[in-house]
Motif scaffolding. Structure first.
Motif: not given
Length: 392
Positions: A149-153, A222-228
């Protein structure tokens, strides 16, 4: 009316001159090419030319994942990241070293970062290719242990999403008046849905959601900015219709999960698009009975790939009534009805006659095949549907 005008009229709630008929033909088309089963009259035609010969709108809501310009376009499929040329954006991984290996049809990617490594692997089987599949099967998911999870984040918090309007604009020109060129954001509605659908086996995801909820929450943040970024770029595009999320099912993305994680981002994005005069589509191809009340609260405009009985538990009449003329149905024909082994001619013709009599002069309905026209579908049955619609 052109096909594009018919589709937009139906979405607006107007009654087009005739029912829009827009089947997703790409799986059938690829399977025919691979298995040398293309009807003689269609040999040598492109997919768009086949749609024109059939007299239907050209489906471009979900991209063809086989249409790539270079290997990297689908190299990060194991992370749920796609860089197809028709998308309005492009994703660049920053500070990540990829190591790619191929073994037969399997592609494995190792992602090396300052905080650890992830490995994904995907493949195609003969059965998948014979069926016209465009998306590979994941044999190794990205997240298999808590430290992943940490690496993916780290990966998602360091990537960049760059506008690439020329890709979508090329699609829009190609489609023209043959249909509506949908701007595809991504097939998951939010980061938590992304983790469930793309990064882990679904069973392991729900175990992790119970055992390591803080890990999933941190990764989702951590993924929210990607989606935004993806959503903003699509909203600023010239598209009339934008697609976000899909593959819901009331036993997997069950009502409590949907209400907590999926409904809020769909609702917020629908409001964003509506302020710009655009429509939100989402891909609703599973069991929908317990989710439809939440669909109405989400406020999206088009339920793509609606699949009724006998392939799901709801009849088309029940789905139509439950959506209360507030959401446009795109779909409605169970793919099995086009297949000789699943439905006889009389059953097929009776079903089509009933559908056209009931819905042929209504709004909020774009006729399609759920989820797609399959490899064993009969061309004559597709042509029969066109004949009946045109003769209304």
């Amino acid at each position: 009316m052109t096909e594009r005008e018919r589709i937009l009229a139906a979405i607006r709630g107007d009654i087009p001159d005739r029912m829009p008929w827009v089947p997703r033909l790409e799986f059938w088309y690829r399977a025919c090419l691979r298995n040398d089963t293309m009807p003689a009259a269609l040999r040598g035609l492109t997919l768009i030319e086949v749609a024109e010969r059939l007299g239907v709108g050209y489906y471009s809501s979900i991209p063809d994942f086989t249409q790539r310009q270079e290997e990297i376009d689908m190299l990060d499929r194991g992370l749920g990241i796609f860089n197809l040329p028709v998308l309005p954006y492009r994703v660049v991984l920053d500070g990540v070293e990829r190591r790619v290996t191929h073994a037969g049809r399997q592609t494995a990617v190792e992602y090396r970062t300052p905080v650890g490594c992830l490995r994904t692997a995907e493949t195609f089987t003969d059965e998948m290719l014979d069926a016209g599949a465009s998306m590979s099967w994941m044999t190794e998911h990205a997240i298999r242990q808590p430290c992943d999870f940490d690496t993916a984040a780290w990966i998602f918090s360091h990537l960049k999403v760059e506008p690439r309007p020329q890709g979508y604009e090329a699609l829009r020109r190609e489609v023209g008046e043959r249909g509506v060129a949908v701007a595809y954001v991504i097939g998951t509605a939010c980061p938590v849905h992304h983790v469930m659908k793309e990064l882990m086996p679904v069973e392991q995801f729900f175990y992790a959601l119970h055992d390591y909820p803080e890990k999933i929450e941190l990764l989702a943040a951590a993924m929210e900015p990607y989606y935004d970024s993806m959503e903003q770029i699509a909203a600023e595009s010239s598209a009339e219709v934008v697609l976000l999320g899909g593959n819901y099912d009331d036993s997997i993305t069950h009502p409590r999960f949907f209400e907590t994680y999926i409904l809020p981002p769909l609702r917020d994005y629908a409001q964003t698009l509506h302020r710009r005069g655009k429509y939100l589509m989402t891909h609703t191809d599973g069991e929908n009975r317990r989710l439809i009340p939440l669909y109405l609260r989400a406020g999206f405009d088009i339920a793509d790939s609606v699949c009724p009985a006998p392939m799901t538990r709801m009849t088309l009449e029940e789905i139509r009534a439950a959506l209360a003329d507030r959401v446009t149905i795109w779909g409605g024909i169970p793919s099995v009805l086009l297949c000789e082994d699943s439905a006889g001619d009389e059953q097929f013709r009776t079903w089509v006659a009933s559908l056209i009599e009931r819905y042929g002069r209504q709004s909020r309905f774009v006729l399609g095949v759920s989820d797609m026209v399959t490899a064993d579908a009969l061309w004559d049955r597709l042509a029969y549907i066109t004949e009946k619609i045109v003769s209304l």
